[in-house]
Design a protein around this motif. Structure first.
Motif, PDB file in Angstrom:
ATOM      1  N   GLY A   1      63.111   7.888  78.656  1.00 22.75           N
ATOM      2  CA  GLY A   1      63.659   9.185  79.064  1.00 22.75           C
ATOM      3  C   GLY A   1      63.141  10.315  78.190  1.00 22.75           C
ATOM      4  N   ALA A   2      63.012  10.049  76.882  1.00 19.18           N
ATOM      5  CA  ALA A   2      62.497  11.067  75.965  1.00 19.18           C
ATOM      6  C   ALA A   2      61.040  11.386  76.278  1.00 19.18           C
ATOM      7  CB  ALA A   2      62.637  10.589  74.524  1.00 19.18           C
ATOM      8  N   ILE A   3      60.246  10.359  76.572  1.00 14.26           N
ATOM      9  CA  ILE A   3      58.842  10.589  76.910  1.00 14.26           C
ATOM     10  C   ILE A   3      58.734  11.402  78.197  1.00 14.26           C
ATOM     11  CG2 ILE A   3      56.720   9.448  77.659  1.00 14.26           C
ATOM     12  CD1 ILE A   3      57.383   7.222  75.626  1.00 14.26           C
ATOM     13  N   ALA A   4      59.607  11.119  79.168  1.00  9.95           N
ATOM     14  CA  ALA A   4      59.596  11.878  80.422  1.00  9.95           C
ATOM     15  C   ALA A   4      59.922  13.355  80.160  1.00  9.95           C
ATOM     16  CB  ALA A   4      60.588  11.269  81.409  1.00  9.95           C
ATOM     17  N   LYS A   5      60.909  13.608  79.304  1.00  8.02           N
ATOM     18  CA  LYS A   5      61.268  14.997  78.977  1.00  8.02           C
ATOM     19  C   LYS A   5      60.134  15.693  78.225  1.00  8.02           C
ATOM     20  CE  LYS A   5      65.367  15.687  80.606  1.00  8.02           C
ATOM     21  NZ  LYS A   5      65.646  16.719  81.586  1.00  8.02           N
ATOM     22  N   TYR A   6      59.495  14.962  77.299  1.00  7.34           N
ATOM     23  CA  TYR A   6      58.362  15.548  76.580  1.00  7.34           C
ATOM     24  C   TYR A   6      57.218  15.867  77.542  1.00  7.34           C
ATOM     25  CZ  TYR A   6      60.141  14.874  71.819  1.00  7.34           C
ATOM     26  OH  TYR A   6      60.850  14.961  70.663  1.00  7.34           O
ATOM     27  N   LEU A   7      57.004  15.020  78.544  1.00  7.82           N
ATOM     28  CA  LEU A   7      55.962  15.298  79.540  1.00  7.82           C
ATOM     29  C   LEU A   7      56.299  16.554  80.339  1.00  7.82           C
ATOM     30  CD1 LEU A   7      55.122  11.690  80.764  1.00  7.82           C
ATOM     31  CD2 LEU A   7      53.630  13.240  79.485  1.00  7.82           C
ATOM     32  N   GLU A   8      57.582  16.729  80.679  1.00  7.21           N
ATOM     33  CA  GLU A   8      58.007  17.954  81.356  1.00  7.21           C
ATOM     34  C   GLU A   8      57.761  19.170  80.480  1.00  7.21           C
ATOM     35  OE1 GLU A   8      61.949  18.083  83.087  1.00  7.21           O
ATOM     36  OE2 GLU A   8      61.910  15.908  83.347  1.00  7.21           O
ATOM     37  N   ALA A   9      58.080  19.039  79.177  1.00  6.99           N
ATOM     38  CA  ALA A   9      57.879  20.150  78.246  1.00  6.99           C
ATOM     39  C   ALA A   9      56.399  20.485  78.118  1.00  6.99           C
ATOM     40  CB  ALA A   9      58.459  19.810  76.873  1.00  6.99           C
ATOM     41  N   GLU A  10      55.560  19.459  78.169  1.00  7.56           N
ATOM     42  CA  GLU A  10      54.118  19.693  78.074  1.00  7.56           C
ATOM     43  C   GLU A  10      53.604  20.409  79.321  1.00  7.56           C
ATOM     44  OE1 GLU A  10      50.348  17.181  76.482  1.00  7.56           O
ATOM     45  OE2 GLU A  10      51.578  16.213  78.005  1.00  7.56           O
ATOM     46  N   GLU A  11      54.174  20.087  80.471  1.00  3.88           N
ATOM     47  CA  GLU A  11      53.761  20.729  81.722  1.00  3.88           C
ATOM     48  C   GLU A  11      54.074  22.220  81.737  1.00  3.88           C
ATOM     49  OE1 GLU A  11      55.581  18.599  84.910  1.00  3.88           O
ATOM     50  OE2 GLU A  11      54.355  16.798  84.586  1.00  3.88           O
TER      51      GLU A  11
END
Length: 112
Positions: free
Chosen positions: A74-84
C-alpha cells in the motif's frame, strides 16, 4: 624577573587572550527583533509564512504512515501516486521494494 611579574595584567588594560575582544562584542551583533523580522520578510524566510501542502506531499505522508504500520504494498502504491503528481520519491519506492521479499517476516498491518 619572575614569571608572575611578566604575566600580570596591567591596571586598566583589556583582558588578555585572542577571544577576549570577540566575547565582548557578541551582544552588539544581534539585531533588534523588528529589524530581523523585516529582513526575514524581505527574504522570504519568515516563520510566519505558511505554504499549503502539495498533493504529492500529502500522498507521501500517507505512504509513510502505511509503511510505518507494515503495509509495504500500500505504501509503494501511494508513493507511485505521489511520483505521478510530481513528487521526488523514487528512492523511497526503491527502498521499500527491497523489503518486499521479507514482507512475510514483518508483523501484519494492524497487529502490532
Amino acid at each position: 624577573r619572575s614569571v608572575a611579574f611578566v604575566c600580570a595584567p596591567v591596571a586598566g588594560a583589556p583582558a588578555a587572550g585572542p577571544w577576549a575582544g570577540a566575547m565582548a562584542d557578541t551582544s552588539a551583533r544581534v539585531l533588534p527583533r523588528a529589524v530581523r523580522e523585516k529582513f526575514e520578510k524581505e527574504q522570504g524566510l519568515s516563520s510566519f509564512s505558511q505554504v499549503a501542502p502539495t498533493k504529492a506531499s500529502l500522498l507521501e505522508k500517507e505512504a509513510s504512515e502505511l509503511a510505518g504500520i507494515g503495509n509495504l504494498r500500500g505504501a509503494i502504491a501511494k508513493y507511485l501516486e505521489a511520483e505521478e503528481v510530481g513528487g521526488n520519491v523514487r528512492h523511497k519506492i526503491q527502498n521499500l521494494s527491497s523489503f518486499l521479499p521479507y514482507e512475510y517476516l514483518l508483523p501484519k498491518a494492524g497487529k502490532r
